[in-house]
Design a protein around this motif. Structure first.
Motif, PDB file in Angstrom:
ATOM      1  N   TRP A 240      15.693   0.106   4.800  1.00 29.28           N
ATOM      2  CA  TRP A 240      15.068  -0.001   4.188  1.00 29.28           C
ATOM      3  C   TRP A 240      14.697   1.154   3.185  1.00 29.28           C
ATOM      4  O   TRP A 240      15.804   1.817   2.979  1.00 29.28           O
ATOM      5  CB  TRP A 240      13.654   0.813   4.678  1.00 29.28           C
ATOM      6  CG  TRP A 240      13.379  -0.409   6.236  1.00 29.28           C
ATOM      7  CD1 TRP A 240      11.710  -1.079   5.659  1.00 29.28           C
ATOM      8  CD2 TRP A 240      13.194  -1.077   7.374  1.00 29.28           C
ATOM      9  NE1 TRP A 240      11.539  -2.021   6.624  1.00 29.28           N
ATOM     10  CE2 TRP A 240      12.496  -1.618   7.532  1.00 29.28           C
ATOM     11  CE3 TRP A 240      14.761  -1.121   7.305  1.00 29.28           C
ATOM     12  CZ2 TRP A 240      12.720  -2.856   8.652  1.00 29.28           C
ATOM     13  CZ3 TRP A 240      15.111  -1.620   9.061  1.00 29.28           C
ATOM     14  CH2 TRP A 240      14.018  -1.994   9.588  1.00 29.28           C
ATOM     15  N   ASN A 241      14.058   1.855   2.692  1.00 26.59           N
ATOM     16  CA  ASN A 241      14.767   3.153   1.116  1.00 26.59           C
ATOM     17  C   ASN A 241      13.944   4.429   1.513  1.00 26.59           C
ATOM     18  O   ASN A 241      12.915   5.011   0.921  1.00 26.59           O
ATOM     19  CB  ASN A 241      14.046   2.706  -0.230  1.00 26.59           C
ATOM     20  CG  ASN A 241      12.621   2.278  -0.197  1.00 26.59           C
ATOM     21  OD1 ASN A 241      11.472   1.592   0.835  1.00 26.59           O
ATOM     22  ND2 ASN A 241      11.794   2.786  -1.441  1.00 26.59           N
TER      23      ASN A 241
ATOM     24  N   ARG B 188       0.930  -1.023   0.057  1.00 24.82           N
ATOM     25  CA  ARG B 188       0.534   0.083   0.319  1.00 24.82           C
ATOM     26  C   ARG B 188       0.473   1.305   0.061  1.00 24.82           C
ATOM     27  O   ARG B 188       0.207   2.395  -0.721  1.00 24.82           O
ATOM     28  CB  ARG B 188      -0.722  -0.075   1.866  1.00 24.82           C
ATOM     29  CG  ARG B 188      -0.112  -0.480   2.393  1.00 24.82           C
ATOM     30  CD  ARG B 188      -1.642   0.131   4.020  1.00 24.82           C
ATOM     31  NE  ARG B 188      -0.962  -0.584   5.217  1.00 24.82           N
ATOM     32  CZ  ARG B 188      -0.623  -0.822   5.277  1.00 24.82           C
ATOM     33  NH1 ARG B 188      -1.396  -2.609   4.791  1.00 24.82           N
ATOM     34  NH2 ARG B 188      -0.005  -1.581   6.813  1.00 24.82           N
ATOM     35  N   VAL B 189       2.319   1.021   0.337  1.00 22.87           N
ATOM     36  CA  VAL B 189       3.164   1.852   0.416  1.00 22.87           C
ATOM     37  C   VAL B 189       4.426   1.338  -0.158  1.00 22.87           C
ATOM     38  O   VAL B 189       4.254   0.066  -0.267  1.00 22.87           O
ATOM     39  CB  VAL B 189       2.742   2.898   1.457  1.00 22.87           C
ATOM     40  CG1 VAL B 189       2.209   3.638   2.071  1.00 22.87           C
ATOM     41  CG2 VAL B 189       3.952   1.680   1.964  1.00 22.87           C
ATOM     42  N   ASP B 190       5.163   2.474  -1.039  1.00 22.95           N
ATOM     43  CA  ASP B 190       6.308   1.799  -1.950  1.00 22.95           C
ATOM     44  C   ASP B 190       7.582   2.100  -0.828  1.00 22.95           C
ATOM     45  O   ASP B 190       9.104   1.491  -1.078  1.00 22.95           O
ATOM     46  CB  ASP B 190       6.810   2.896  -2.995  1.00 22.95           C
ATOM     47  CG  ASP B 190       5.978   3.015  -3.864  1.00 22.95           C
ATOM     48  OD1 ASP B 190       4.925   2.346  -4.538  1.00 22.95           O
ATOM     49  OD2 ASP B 190       5.371   4.250  -4.514  1.00 22.95           O
ATOM     50  N   THR B 191       7.435   1.476   0.527  1.00 26.27           N
ATOM     51  CA  THR B 191       8.843   1.294   1.198  1.00 26.27           C
ATOM     52  C   THR B 191       9.000  -0.286   0.979  1.00 26.27           C
ATOM     53  O   THR B 191       8.424  -0.848   1.496  1.00 26.27           O
ATOM     54  CB  THR B 191       8.051   1.140   2.722  1.00 26.27           C
ATOM     55  OG1 THR B 191       7.143   2.669   2.997  1.00 26.27           O
ATOM     56  CG2 THR B 191       9.324   1.683   3.597  1.00 26.27           C
ATOM     57  N   LYS B 192      10.300  -0.535   0.850  1.00 29.18           N
ATOM     58  CA  LYS B 192      10.880  -1.716   0.469  1.00 29.18           C
ATOM     59  C   LYS B 192      11.573  -2.468   1.930  1.00 29.18           C
ATOM     60  O   LYS B 192      12.181  -0.833   2.129  1.00 29.18           O
ATOM     61  CB  LYS B 192      11.866  -1.706  -0.997  1.00 29.18           C
ATOM     62  CG  LYS B 192      11.315  -1.200  -2.169  1.00 29.18           C
ATOM     63  CD  LYS B 192      12.380  -1.443  -3.057  1.00 29.18           C
ATOM     64  CE  LYS B 192      11.603  -1.200  -4.822  1.00 29.18           C
ATOM     65  NZ  LYS B 192      12.291  -0.762  -5.794  1.00 29.18           N
ATOM     66  N   ARG B 193      11.845  -3.610   2.163  1.00 28.42           N
ATOM     67  CA  ARG B 193      12.950  -3.751   3.106  1.00 28.42           C
ATOM     68  C   ARG B 193      13.092  -5.136   2.373  1.00 28.42           C
ATOM     69  O   ARG B 193      12.688  -6.574   2.665  1.00 28.42           O
ATOM     70  CB  ARG B 193      11.813  -4.565   4.640  1.00 28.42           C
ATOM     71  CG  ARG B 193      12.569  -4.417   5.215  1.00 28.42           C
ATOM     72  CD  ARG B 193      11.418  -4.862   6.743  1.00 28.42           C
ATOM     73  NE  ARG B 193      10.774  -6.549   6.514  1.00 28.42           N
ATOM     74  CZ  ARG B 193       9.992  -6.969   7.299  1.00 28.42           C
ATOM     75  NH1 ARG B 193       9.979  -6.699   8.319  1.00 28.42           N
ATOM     76  NH2 ARG B 193       9.418  -7.754   7.327  1.00 28.42           N
ATOM     77  N   TRP B 194      14.854  -4.987   2.833  1.00 29.21           N
ATOM     78  CA  TRP B 194      15.784  -5.800   2.644  1.00 29.21           C
ATOM     79  C   TRP B 194      16.187  -6.704   4.020  1.00 29.21           C
ATOM     80  O   TRP B 194      16.456  -5.455   4.385  1.00 29.21           O
ATOM     81  CB  TRP B 194      16.396  -5.598   1.115  1.00 29.21           C
ATOM     82  CG  TRP B 194      16.117  -4.446   0.039  1.00 29.21           C
ATOM     83  CD1 TRP B 194      14.654  -5.064  -0.887  1.00 29.21           C
ATOM     84  CD2 TRP B 194      17.278  -4.100  -1.008  1.00 29.21           C
ATOM     85  NE1 TRP B 194      14.858  -4.209  -1.615  1.00 29.21           N
ATOM     86  CE2 TRP B 194      15.984  -4.215  -2.109  1.00 29.21           C
ATOM     87  CE3 TRP B 194      18.158  -4.461  -0.645  1.00 29.21           C
ATOM     88  CZ2 TRP B 194      16.101  -3.402  -3.136  1.00 29.21           C
ATOM     89  CZ3 TRP B 194      18.699  -3.369  -2.524  1.00 29.21           C
ATOM     90  CH2 TRP B 194      17.815  -3.257  -3.473  1.00 29.21           C
TER      91      TRP B 194
END
Length: 424
Positions: free
Chosen positions: A232-233, A209-215
């Motif tokens: 995170w970005n 729902r949001v563009d937050t990426k978690r690697w």
């Protein structure tokens, strides 16, 4: 439904006990020490047992199917007996450093753990430092925000202990099941020293729902230590605007971060995790393999299975009858008489053998556009509950692929009431 969703959200937010793969629903959080706490815990457990089978049983599915990522266990920050990146930069040390360490090496302060993380990062401006030392009951952890000139990004690392041969280590290292948790890539490898590593590129919110990426990178060593790192970005895991397209560390640098020898002094300050007890056979023999075998045998011939998986008390299949993918899942729970009054009141159909049946048609719960969920919920006189749900999509998190699920409500009831579930 709101209470049910709150319990499911709490589960997916990272309850440590969610790693206990039982078919009976959710475990109580800890062991209360006074009678009042026991009563509250029992009420809480009962609500969760109800929630787990009133709506979707997806929450049970994620346990064991990449549990570390899918259930949000990375956010619990527990360092003894597990590991995880805590949920934000406001966490503080809660216990003073001890004079002696339970492990082989000396205790390290929160500042020392933070400096270890900082020393392993590329050049950039660092802010928002916080952490915990090795004496903290939640385990050592460090969190900061790194800006390498391309935007601030949160990075967190925790170190813990785990039985390397136990079920929990296997769960923590397992790639999530894409039916429940979408991600871009995930791979596992065994290193030269016998350590096992999982590298995953996913999202903070599975529904995107949001563009937050978690690697994330998760390492488990042969001697029972774990290092868990996430980036995170955005400058915070949640509630902060995205500042860059991707997190700052490449997959190679993330791997180098968790495998660095710089974490060895932190590990040495921790007491080893006790070996996990031998796993007991599941109640009534309802292990994942058995449930999946029975489940598939009860599907209509038109439902061609394209994906499948099972765990204790639970199984799912994705079927396609030529009209589009459809997720169908089943939860088998013995000893559930305590929720019969709450869930099978007026309106329940009573079969000749005393089995009670209720059916529900509702929207999907995980955000997929146009997804609907059809459920047949049953309980037998001996307390055995069988719940079958079908969706008009191959996953609750993706948009509908068809107008209705592949199984009719009549077929769902037939699967749930089959005599096969009472047999070993």
């Amino acid at each position: 439904m709101s209470g049910m969703q709150e319990d499911l959200d709490a589960f997916e937010g990272g309850l440590g006990d969610a790693l206990r793969r039982t078919g009976e629903g959710f475990a109580m959080e800890g062991r209360p020490l006074v009678d009042g706490g026991v009563m509250r815990g029992r009420r809480r457990q009962r609500r969760r047992r109800i929630a787990a089978v009133t709506g979707s049983v997806t929450a049970l599915a994620v346990v064991g199917f990449g549990a570390s990522y899918a259930t949000g266990a990375l956010g619990d920050g527990s360092g003894r007996g597990g590991s995880g990146v805590a949920a934000g930069p406001t966490a503080r040390e809660t216990l003073p450093a001890a004079k002696t360490s339970p492990g082989r090496g000396p205790e390290l302060s929160a500042q020392q753990v933070i400096r270890t993380l900082e020393g392993l990062l590329p050049e950039g401006k660092v802010s928002g430092r916080s952490g915990r030392g090795t004496a903290d009951r939640l385990g050592p952890w460090a969190h900061l925000v790194l800006d390498d000139g391309r935007g601030g990004a949160a990075i967190g690392v925790s170190v813990g202990t785990v039985d390397p041969n136990g079920t929990k280590a296997k769960q923590l290292l397992e790639c999530p099941d894409k039916v429940f948790t979408p991600y871009d890539s995930c791979r596992t490898e065994t290193l030269a020293d016998g350590s096992r590593l999982t590298l995953l590129r996913g999202y903070e919110y599975p529904d995107k729902r949001v563009d937050t990426k978690r690697w994330n990178a998760h390492l488990v060593t042969p001697d029972g230590y774990s290092v868990d790192a996430s980036e995170w970005n955005a400058p915070a895991e949640k509630g902060a605007a995205v500042t860059r397209d991707t997190p700052p560390l490449t997959e190679g640098r993330l791997k180098a971060l968790v495998t660095s020898a710089a974490w060895r002094p932190v590990m040495n300050a921790l007491d080893r995790a006790a070996p996990e007890p031998a796993r007991q056979p599941s109640a009534q023999g309802q292990d994942g393999r058995t449930i999946l075998r029975k489940f598939k045998s009860l599907l209509p011939p038109s439902a061609k299975v394209t994906a499948e998986r099972g765990d204790d008390g639970y199984a799912y299949v994705v079927v396609d009858d030529g009209r589009g993918a459809s997720l169908v899942q089943i939860n088998v729970q013995p000893h559930m008489s305590d929720v019969e009054e709450s869930l099978f009141r007026a309106g329940a159909e009573v079969l000749p053998d005393g089995t009670k049946v209720v059916t529900h048609k509702a929207p999907g719960e995980k955000g997929g556009a146009g997804v609907v969920m059809w459920t047949a919920d049953t309980i037998r006189p001996d307390g055995l509950r069988v719940v079958v749900s079908a969706f008009n999509s191959g996953s609750q998190r993706t948009e509908a692929t068809r107008e209705t699920p592949a199984l009719t409500m009549r077929q769902l009831k037939s699967v749930a009431t089959s005599g096969k579930w009472a047999a070993k």
